[in-house]
Design a protein around this motif. Sequence first.
Motif, short mmCIF file in Angstrom:
data_model
loop_
_atom_site.label_atom_id
_atom_site.label_comp_id
_atom_site.label_asym_id
_atom_site.label_seq_id
_atom_site.Cartn_x
_atom_site.Cartn_y
_atom_site.Cartn_z
N LYS A 1 0.85 -1.18 0.00
CA LYS A 1 0.00 0.00 0.00
C LYS A 1 0.89 1.24 0.00
CE LYS A 1 -3.55 2.39 2.74
NZ LYS A 1 -4.33 2.38 4.01
N GLY A 2 0.50 2.25 -0.82
CA GLY A 2 1.22 3.51 -0.79
C GLY A 2 2.00 3.84 -2.05
N LEU A 3 2.78 4.88 -1.95
CA LEU A 3 3.53 5.43 -3.09
C LEU A 3 4.92 5.84 -2.63
CD1 LEU A 3 3.80 6.81 -5.95
CD2 LEU A 3 2.64 8.79 -4.94
N LEU A 4 5.93 5.32 -3.31
CA LEU A 4 7.32 5.69 -3.04
C LEU A 4 7.85 6.54 -4.18
CD1 LEU A 4 8.88 2.32 -1.78
CD2 LEU A 4 8.36 4.33 -0.39
N ARG A 5 8.74 7.46 -3.84
CA ARG A 5 9.38 8.32 -4.84
C ARG A 5 10.89 8.21 -4.71
NH1 ARG A 5 11.08 14.22 -5.16
NH2 ARG A 5 10.93 14.25 -2.90
N GLY A 6 11.56 8.00 -5.85
CA GLY A 6 13.01 8.01 -5.87
C GLY A 6 13.49 9.34 -6.43
N PHE A 7 14.52 9.91 -5.81
CA PHE A 7 15.05 11.17 -6.34
C PHE A 7 16.51 11.34 -5.94
CE2 PHE A 7 13.55 12.26 -2.11
CZ PHE A 7 14.47 13.18 -1.62
N ILE A 8 17.20 12.19 -6.69
CA ILE A 8 18.57 12.57 -6.37
C ILE A 8 18.59 14.07 -6.09
CG2 ILE A 8 19.64 10.72 -7.71
CD1 ILE A 8 20.12 12.76 -9.96
N LYS A 9 19.63 14.53 -5.46
CA LYS A 9 19.77 15.95 -5.17
C LYS A 9 20.97 16.52 -5.91
CE LYS A 9 17.63 16.09 -0.58
NZ LYS A 9 17.83 16.41 0.86
N GLU A 10 20.75 17.69 -6.53
CA GLU A 10 21.83 18.39 -7.22
C GLU A 10 21.69 19.88 -6.92
OE1 GLU A 10 23.75 17.90 -11.53
OE2 GLU A 10 21.77 18.80 -11.60
N ASN A 11 22.71 20.44 -6.28
CA ASN A 11 22.69 21.86 -5.88
C ASN A 11 21.43 22.18 -5.08
OD1 ASN A 11 25.12 22.32 -7.31
ND2 ASN A 11 23.98 22.61 -9.22
N ASN A 12 21.13 21.33 -4.12
CA ASN A 12 19.96 21.49 -3.25
C ASN A 12 18.63 21.39 -3.98
OD1 ASN A 12 21.46 21.89 -0.83
ND2 ASN A 12 21.87 24.00 -1.46
N ALA B 1 6.86 4.46 -7.56
CA ALA B 1 6.40 3.07 -7.48
C ALA B 1 5.20 3.02 -6.56
CB ALA B 1 7.52 2.17 -6.96
N VAL B 2 4.20 2.20 -6.95
CA VAL B 2 2.95 2.10 -6.18
C VAL B 2 2.63 0.64 -5.89
CG1 VAL B 2 1.99 4.25 -7.08
CG2 VAL B 2 1.62 2.12 -8.33
N GLU B 3 1.41 0.40 -5.41
CA GLU B 3 0.98 -0.94 -5.00
C GLU B 3 1.30 -2.01 -6.05
OE1 GLU B 3 -1.60 1.98 -2.80
OE2 GLU B 3 -1.08 1.72 -4.91
N ASN B 4 1.73 -3.15 -5.55
CA ASN B 4 2.03 -4.34 -6.36
C ASN B 4 3.26 -4.16 -7.25
OD1 ASN B 4 -0.25 -5.85 -5.38
ND2 ASN B 4 -1.53 -4.57 -6.68
N GLU B 5 4.10 -3.19 -6.91
CA GLU B 5 5.36 -2.99 -7.62
C GLU B 5 6.54 -3.17 -6.66
OE1 GLU B 5 3.82 0.14 -11.06
OE2 GLU B 5 5.11 0.87 -9.45
N GLU C 1 0.27 8.66 -20.79
CA GLU C 1 0.13 7.37 -21.46
C GLU C 1 0.72 6.24 -20.61
OE1 GLU C 1 2.15 5.27 -25.31
OE2 GLU C 1 1.35 7.29 -25.62
N SER C 2 1.88 6.50 -20.03
CA SER C 2 2.60 5.45 -19.30
C SER C 2 2.29 5.42 -17.80
CB SER C 2 4.11 5.62 -19.49
OG SER C 2 4.47 5.59 -20.85
N TYR C 3 1.88 6.57 -17.26
CA TYR C 3 1.68 6.66 -15.81
C TYR C 3 0.32 7.30 -15.48
CZ TYR C 3 6.73 5.94 -15.90
OH TYR C 3 7.99 5.43 -16.14
N SER C 4 -0.70 6.92 -16.23
CA SER C 4 -2.02 7.52 -16.01
C SER C 4 -2.52 7.28 -14.58
CB SER C 4 -3.02 6.95 -17.01
OG SER C 4 -3.10 5.53 -16.90
N HIS C 5 -2.11 6.17 -13.98
CA HIS C 5 -2.54 5.84 -12.62
C HIS C 5 -1.93 6.78 -11.58
CE1 HIS C 5 1.25 3.84 -13.38
NE2 HIS C 5 1.42 3.60 -12.09
N LEU C 6 -0.93 7.59 -12.00
CA LEU C 6 -0.28 8.51 -11.08
C LEU C 6 -0.70 9.96 -11.27
CD1 LEU C 6 3.41 7.19 -11.24
CD2 LEU C 6 1.68 6.67 -9.51
#
Length: 205
Positions: free
Chosen positions: A63-74, A82-86, A166-171
Amino acid sequence: MNMKPRPAKEELIPLLQMLDTFHPVGQGVKQHLLKKVYFRNVPKGRYLLQDGEICHSLYFIKKGLLRGFIKENNKEITTWFAVENEMAAAIRSFLLQIATIENIQAAEDCELLAIDFSDLNKMYQKYPSFNIIGRKITEFHYTSADIRAYITRLHDAKKKYALFLESYSHLANRVQLTHVASFLGITIETLSRVRAKTSTRKRLK
């Protein structure tokens, strides 16, 4: 002493169903997962992993939603959602067991099932059929990463957003617009204009 909370058999059903879509899961694998998979709950806004840490676990999102990210110059640059069942992980860090440059944050309250790197590799060694599942999941995520890379390399903001829908309509109505703009590599102002034009075209059809 290992105090990681283990799931009951019925709580593994979503994970097993997902694995079965790639290749049938044998009883041995099911029993191994029951012994080695554990719960990890992450409240909204909390980090699952931060830059400089090693990703020791692979996660399945119940359950839920995760986000991946990097930081560059703050500045935060969103790289994936990524969401449920992923499945989710800082994949380079996980596979090589080296420090990550990624951050993984819960964009919603998350209920996760996790397995450690060492336990996953023991499964590959003990159950040859599980390697097929691992390969097919890797192929699936590689093609998903290829789509993400293609979107970010486009220069036309309208095309970027169209491909995102098209690819992430669920988001589309689930992710903060600032994170969508960061993911697409455009400003929030540009995204707002593109979304307004897209909505207008839909109303006129």
